[in-house]
Design an enzyme around this catalytic site. Structure first.
Site, PDB file in Angstrom:
ATOM      1  N   LYS A  11      13.043   0.823  -9.970  1.00  0.00           N
ATOM      2  CA  LYS A  11      12.434   1.996  -9.340  1.00  0.00           C
ATOM      3  C   LYS A  11      13.531   3.214  -9.831  1.00  0.00           C
ATOM      4  O   LYS A  11      14.351   2.899 -10.163  1.00  0.00           O
ATOM      5  CB  LYS A  11      12.424   1.739  -8.009  1.00  0.00           C
ATOM      6  N   TYR A  51       0.092   1.740  -5.419  1.00  0.00           N
ATOM      7  CA  TYR A  51       0.128   1.535  -4.231  1.00  0.00           C
ATOM      8  C   TYR A  51      -1.134   1.685  -3.147  1.00  0.00           C
ATOM      9  O   TYR A  51      -0.813   1.842  -1.851  1.00  0.00           O
ATOM     10  CB  TYR A  51       1.482   2.342  -3.266  1.00  0.00           C
ATOM     11  N   PHE A  59       4.294   6.513   5.224  1.00  0.00           N
ATOM     12  CA  PHE A  59       5.393   6.551   4.082  1.00  0.00           C
ATOM     13  C   PHE A  59       4.636   6.546   2.839  1.00  0.00           C
ATOM     14  O   PHE A  59       5.251   7.043   1.749  1.00  0.00           O
ATOM     15  CB  PHE A  59       6.336   5.383   4.315  1.00  0.00           C
ATOM     16  N   ARG A  87      10.947 -13.057  -5.310  1.00  0.00           N
ATOM     17  CA  ARG A  87      10.986 -12.142  -3.700  1.00  0.00           C
ATOM     18  C   ARG A  87      12.216 -12.569  -3.067  1.00  0.00           C
ATOM     19  O   ARG A  87      12.845 -11.858  -2.562  1.00  0.00           O
ATOM     20  CB  ARG A  87       9.661 -12.566  -3.135  1.00  0.00           C
ATOM     21  N   THR A  93      12.366  -5.916   1.966  1.00  0.00           N
ATOM     22  CA  THR A  93      12.231  -4.529   1.953  1.00  0.00           C
ATOM     23  C   THR A  93      13.140  -3.819   2.200  1.00  0.00           C
ATOM     24  O   THR A  93      13.568  -2.703   1.451  1.00  0.00           O
ATOM     25  CB  THR A  93      10.713  -4.167   2.363  1.00  0.00           C
ATOM     26  N   ASN A 114      14.376   1.311  -2.586  1.00  0.00           N
ATOM     27  CA  ASN A 114      15.011   0.058  -2.546  1.00  0.00           C
ATOM     28  C   ASN A 114      14.950  -0.567  -3.976  1.00  0.00           C
ATOM     29  O   ASN A 114      14.707  -1.898  -4.015  1.00  0.00           O
ATOM     30  CB  ASN A 114      14.036  -0.854  -1.626  1.00  0.00           C
ATOM     31  N   HIS A 117      10.327  -3.392  -7.350  1.00  0.00           N
ATOM     32  CA  HIS A 117       9.206  -3.783  -6.942  1.00  0.00           C
ATOM     33  C   HIS A 117       9.459  -5.625  -7.121  1.00  0.00           C
ATOM     34  O   HIS A 117       9.626  -5.807  -8.562  1.00  0.00           O
ATOM     35  CB  HIS A 117       8.060  -3.170  -7.388  1.00  0.00           C
ATOM     36  N   GLU A 128      -1.444  -6.404 -11.209  1.00  0.00           N
ATOM     37  CA  GLU A 128      -0.337  -5.341 -11.496  1.00  0.00           C
ATOM     38  C   GLU A 128       0.442  -5.536 -12.877  1.00  0.00           C
ATOM     39  O   GLU A 128       0.549  -4.578 -13.527  1.00  0.00           O
ATOM     40  CB  GLU A 128       0.824  -5.836 -10.460  1.00  0.00           C
TER      41      GLU A 128
HETATM   42  P1  IDP Z   1       7.654  -4.838  -0.895  1.00  0.00           P
HETATM   43  O1  IDP Z   1       8.092  -3.731  -2.180  1.00  0.00           O
HETATM   44  O2  IDP Z   1       8.876  -5.299  -0.278  1.00  0.00           O
HETATM   45  O3  IDP Z   1       6.674  -5.610  -1.385  1.00  0.00           O
HETATM   46  P2  IDP Z   1       5.567  -3.257   0.985  1.00  0.00           P
HETATM   47  O4  IDP Z   1       5.657  -3.210   2.437  1.00  0.00           O
HETATM   48  O5  IDP Z   1       4.660  -3.801  -0.058  1.00  0.00           O
HETATM   49  O6  IDP Z   1       7.289  -3.866   0.321  1.00  0.00           O
HETATM   50  O7  IDP Z   1       6.058  -1.506   0.637  1.00  0.00           O
HETATM   51  C1  IDP Z   1       6.008  -0.942  -0.801  1.00  0.00           C
HETATM   52  C2  IDP Z   1       6.940  -0.085  -0.898  1.00  0.00           C
HETATM   53  O8  IDP Z   1       6.881   0.898   0.017  1.00  0.00           O
HETATM   54  C3  IDP Z   1       8.326  -0.608  -0.571  1.00  0.00           C
HETATM   55  O9  IDP Z   1       9.041  -1.367  -1.494  1.00  0.00           O
HETATM   56  C4  IDP Z   1       9.151   0.578  -0.252  1.00  0.00           C
HETATM   57  O10 IDP Z   1       9.526   1.344  -1.456  1.00  0.00           O
HETATM   58  C5  IDP Z   1       7.930   1.446   0.491  1.00  0.00           C
HETATM   59  N1  IDP Z   1       8.159   1.287   1.992  1.00  0.00           N
HETATM   60  C6  IDP Z   1       7.830   0.184   2.401  1.00  0.00           C
HETATM   61  N2  IDP Z   1       7.890   0.502   3.800  1.00  0.00           N
HETATM   62  C7  IDP Z   1       8.362   1.560   4.129  1.00  0.00           C
HETATM   63  C8  IDP Z   1       8.949   2.418   5.082  1.00  0.00           C
HETATM   64  O11 IDP Z   1       8.754   2.044   6.262  1.00  0.00           O
HETATM   65  N3  IDP Z   1       9.343   3.726   4.928  1.00  0.00           N
HETATM   66  C9  IDP Z   1       9.416   4.108   3.592  1.00  0.00           C
HETATM   67  N4  IDP Z   1       8.916   3.508   2.829  1.00  0.00           N
HETATM   68  C10 IDP Z   1       8.660   2.380   2.796  1.00  0.00           C
HETATM   69 MG    MG Z   2       4.621  -5.180  -1.450  1.00  0.00          MG
END
Ligand code: IDP
Ligand code: MG
Length: 141
Positions: A11, A51, A59, A87, A93, A114, A117, A128
């Protein structure tokens, strides 16, 4: 068990901090084979589509802003048990919950920024991968 594939993005935060090389090294050191790799920048439309499952979340707009704030590196990875093992390699996350030594523990700034992905299922990995790569950009070896 046959090898299978997962999809990842490094990212914009990780690239802005110069961590892309260390992240790719960790991925290949962990036994993942790179089948496709590209530096690119997501349009707003592409980030929103990628997304879309999160479009009702609070968010979502911030996530789209972040994912379009700089380049990303997209990749298709192959390994036995690729989705689950990747994962595990990236961690939770929220980096505060990510286990020590995971990519997000090492390189993520916060729950949004973070670093990486990782696909959450074989089905989504295929969707994807096809979202980012044409067949002639994917090698087998
Ligand atoms: P993942 O990437 O671990 O699968 P997801 O729940 O699919 O997590 O969320 C996609 C992306 O959205 C996350 O990697 C992160 O960048 C962002 N995200 C998820 N939850 C939050 C939040 O509570 N606040 C801000 N950004 C979030
Ligand atoms: Mg996800």
């Amino acid at each position: 068990m046959a090898n299978n594939r997962t999809f990842t993005m490094i990212k914009p935060d990780a690239i802005a901090q110069g961590n892309e090389g260390a992240i790719i090294q960790k991925i290949t050191n962990s036994g993942f084979k790179i089948l496709a790799l590209k530096m690119t920048r997501l349009s707003r439309e592409k980030a929103q589509a990628f997304y879309a499952v999160h479009e009702d979340k609070g968010f979502f707009e911030g996530l789209v802003d972040f994912m379009t704030s700089g380049p990303i590196i997209a990749a298709i990875l192959e390994k036995k048990n690729a989705v689950e093992d990747f994962r595990a390699l990236i961690g939770s996350t929220n980096p505060e919950e990510a286990l020590e030594g995971t990519i997000r523990n090492l390189f993520a700034s916060n729950i949004q920024e973070n670093a990486v992905h990782g696909s959450d299922s074989d089905e989504n990995a295929a969707i994807e991968a096809a979202f980012h790569f044409n067949d002639d950009e994917i090698v087998t070896y």
